[in-house]
Design a protein around this motif. Structure first.
Motif, mmCIF file in Angstrom:
data_model
loop_
_atom_site.group_PDB
_atom_site.id
_atom_site.type_symbol
_atom_site.label_atom_id
_atom_site.label_comp_id
_atom_site.label_asym_id
_atom_site.label_seq_id
_atom_site.Cartn_x
_atom_site.Cartn_y
_atom_site.Cartn_z
ATOM 1 N N ALA A 113 0.837 -1.207 0.000
ATOM 2 C CA ALA A 113 0.000 0.000 0.000
ATOM 3 C C ALA A 113 0.871 1.257 0.000
ATOM 4 O O ALA A 113 0.554 2.252 -0.668
ATOM 5 N N ALA A 114 1.978 1.210 0.744
ATOM 6 C CA ALA A 114 2.897 2.350 0.778
ATOM 7 C C ALA A 114 3.504 2.589 -0.602
ATOM 8 O O ALA A 114 3.610 3.737 -1.054
ATOM 9 N N LEU A 115 3.899 1.512 -1.273
ATOM 10 C CA LEU A 115 4.480 1.641 -2.609
ATOM 11 C C LEU A 115 3.451 2.196 -3.599
ATOM 12 O O LEU A 115 3.773 3.063 -4.425
ATOM 13 N N ASP A 116 2.207 1.712 -3.481
ATOM 14 C CA ASP A 116 1.147 2.211 -4.368
ATOM 15 C C ASP A 116 0.891 3.700 -4.141
ATOM 16 O O ASP A 116 0.686 4.467 -5.082
ATOM 17 N N LEU A 117 0.896 4.104 -2.870
ATOM 18 C CA LEU A 117 0.638 5.502 -2.546
ATOM 19 C C LEU A 117 1.704 6.410 -3.153
ATOM 20 O O LEU A 117 1.405 7.454 -3.735
ATOM 21 N N LEU A 118 2.968 6.008 -3.014
ATOM 22 C CA LEU A 118 4.054 6.820 -3.553
ATOM 23 C C LEU A 118 4.016 6.876 -5.080
ATOM 24 O O LEU A 118 4.394 7.882 -5.689
ATOM 25 N N ARG A 119 3.553 5.795 -5.684
ATOM 26 C CA ARG A 119 3.516 5.725 -7.152
ATOM 27 C C ARG A 119 2.215 6.269 -7.733
ATOM 28 O O ARG A 119 2.060 6.329 -8.950
ATOM 29 N N GLY A 120 1.279 6.635 -6.859
ATOM 30 C CA GLY A 120 0.008 7.155 -7.336
ATOM 31 C C GLY A 120 -0.906 6.110 -7.916
ATOM 32 O O GLY A 120 -1.787 6.421 -8.724
ATOM 33 N N ILE A 121 -0.733 4.861 -7.497
ATOM 34 C CA ILE A 121 -1.566 3.754 -7.977
ATOM 35 C C ILE A 121 -2.762 3.585 -7.049
ATOM 36 O O ILE A 121 -2.591 3.470 -5.828
ATOM 37 N N PRO A 122 -3.982 3.564 -7.559
ATOM 38 C CA PRO A 122 -5.165 3.360 -6.704
ATOM 39 C C PRO A 122 -5.073 2.049 -5.931
ATOM 40 O O PRO A 122 -4.705 1.012 -6.488
#
Length: 497
Positions: free
Chosen positions: A435-444
């Motif tokens: 979830a942290a990686l998705d947040l930084l990458r702007g991935i829903p």
């Protein structure tokens, strides 16, 4: 002679009465102080009488030094779970531990109901390799029952020559029969910071805060900045899950590494003149890149200082579960050849004025890990609020008092329920990290649902309103790297073995 002495005493009383005529409150205070002093000396006389009785009438001749040490240890342990007495050897061991290298099994432990409770096994140590888990209760060491031993005595039995073996009998939640594990002692070298390039994100895992942590962190960030091109770097994940804390100075330095300005943490003790405020200095080692901090029920003390500072300054987004809630500072007070005292001397407060003692820090996004069936119900850490005699939060009128949580039925006084401390060994299955990686990458990511309940909004507003109070009467501390010559401040007290 007796008559002269009596007159002197009467004269002193009369003089005191003249000095406080017309000030009833001062008279009451003075009288109360005298009464307290007299009662204190009466109690010390009582202790001396008991000591003489034991020394003279016990069935065998006791070791008088051990009697005194046991009395001191009992006095300190009655204050709160983190105050304790360390004999000379334990003090030396603690000093070695804070330097990041020591001999043992690799366990962070505390005492609960007379048993040694595992807070967390340290990564890449004999304990972690043997499968010891957080919340395990050590009931016997090499066949000897732990019940009745102090924490220092139990730890001493787990220590030994490198390469020698020790057998631990462990009671684990959900298991009817105790589990026996044989571990081989080893030199425990704490690599306080590990790092990894995850494509366009830098991953930083801080396992504890020892004297090497800040240097290790700066080296790790420098290396990641070389490995990941600046135009592709999305940000950094700072993982302090199951990090039990450590040295206060290092928590301040690590927070400072990511901040350009502002308060990092303030500490307030019994005397307002001893309060301190630690401020950040200019310079952000990540060059302003976004940061996500991962926390869980095993994130305590120094970890919470870092998480709270970055959250309050909106420098980082917090993901995971509520932290442990250890918001107190222990000062190590050397006693010469007699060891040292570990004494709780202050509460710490985040920049917005929050005391998270016995409450913990709530992440911005609450995300639970998927717990394997065989570990369900065993992953939860009760936190500071679950420790008997824990220090109260400090944001009420009875802040100086301690309480026995088992003796109260008030849910609010008991503090929040436990929080998960499970972290999957396989990064692919690590829901919080992904979830942290998705947040930084702007991935829903459907797990990233912001807290928006009315109660949470009110809680944050209340914390913000306390900010002026947090700065009142505190002394600004600009040089955060300076250390007192006769005392060491620690935000954590759980010994690693």
């Amino acid at each position: 002679m007796m008559r002269k002495l009596s007159l002197i005493m009467v004269g002193a009383v009369i003089g005191a009465g003249v000095a406080i005529v017309g000030t009833q409150s001062r008279l009451l205070t003075s009288t109360s102080a005298v009464a307290a002093s007299v009662d204190t000396y009466r109690q010390l006389t009582f202790f001396g009488d008991v000591f003489d009785k034991v020394r003279g009438d016990y069935v065998e001749s006791p070791d008088e030094r051990k009697l005194v040490e046991a009395a001191v240890s009992g006095m300190l342990s009655s204050l709160d779970p983190h105050s304790s007495y360390m004999d000379a050897k334990s003090y030396r061991d603690m000093q070695v531990q804070t330097r990041g290298s020591f001999g043992g099994l690799g366990l962070e432990v505390t005492m609960e109901d007379g048993l040694v409770k595992v807070v967390s096994p340290i990564d890449e140590t004999p304990a972690a390799r043997a499968g010891v888990l957080a919340n395990d209760l050590i009931v016997a060491i090499d066949g000897e029952q732990v019940q009745g031993l102090t924490i220092n005595q139990a730890v001493e039995k787990m220590r030994g020559a490198v390469g020698s073996e020790v057998t631990l009998k462990i009671q684990r939640t959900g298991r009817a029969e105790p589990l026996e594990l044989k571990l081989k002692r080893d030199v425990i070298r704490i690599r306080s910071v590990r790092f990894e390039k995850k494509d366009d994100v830098g991953y930083l895992r801080i396992t504890q805060f020892n004297e090497q942590t800040f240097d290790n962190l700066t080296n790790a960030v420098e290396q990641l900045l070389k490995e990941i091109p600046a135009d592709k770097l999305k940000g950094f994940v700072v993982d302090v899950r199951n990090n039990p804390g450590g040295v206060l100075d290092q928590a301040v330095l690590v927070s400072d590494a990511f901040l350009e300005r502002g308060e990092i943490v303030s500490t307030r003790g019994r005397n307002i003149e001893e309060a301190q405020r630690f401020n950040a200095r200019a310079g952000d080692i990540t060059k302003g890149k976004p940061i996500v901090v991962l926390i869980n029920g095993g994130s305590a003390s120094a970890s919470e200082i870092v998480a709270g500072a970055l959250q309050d300054h909106k420098r980082a987004t917090l993901i995971g579960t509520r932290s442990f809630g250890k918001g107190s500072v222990q000062t190590i007070i050397p006693l010469g050849q007699n060891g040292a005292l570990r004494l709780t001397t202050a509460r710490y407060y985040t920049p917005s004025g929050r005391s998270i003692q016995a409450k913990g820090i709530d992440p911005d996004f609450i995300i639970e890990e998927i717990i394997p069936d065989d570990l369900k119900g065993k992953d939860e850490i009760q936190g500071e609020a679950g420790l008997r005699g824990h220090l109260r939060n400090g944001e009420d009128k009875e802040a100086e008092a301690t309480e026995n949580t088992a003796a109260t039925e008030d849910k609010e006084e008991q503090g929040p329920k436990g929080s998960s401390a499970y972290v999957p060994s396989d990064p692919e299955k690590d829901t919080q990290l992904n979830a942290a990686l998705d947040l930084l990458r702007g991935i829903p990511n459907p797990a990233l649902v912001k807290k928006t309940t009315e109660a949470q909004v009110e809680e944050k507003q209340a914390s913000a309103d306390k900010k002026p109070e947090s700065a009142a009467g505190v002394t600004e501390k600009k040089d955060t790297e300076s250390k007192p010559s006769d005392k060491d401040k620690s935000s954590d007290d759980k010994p690693a073995r």
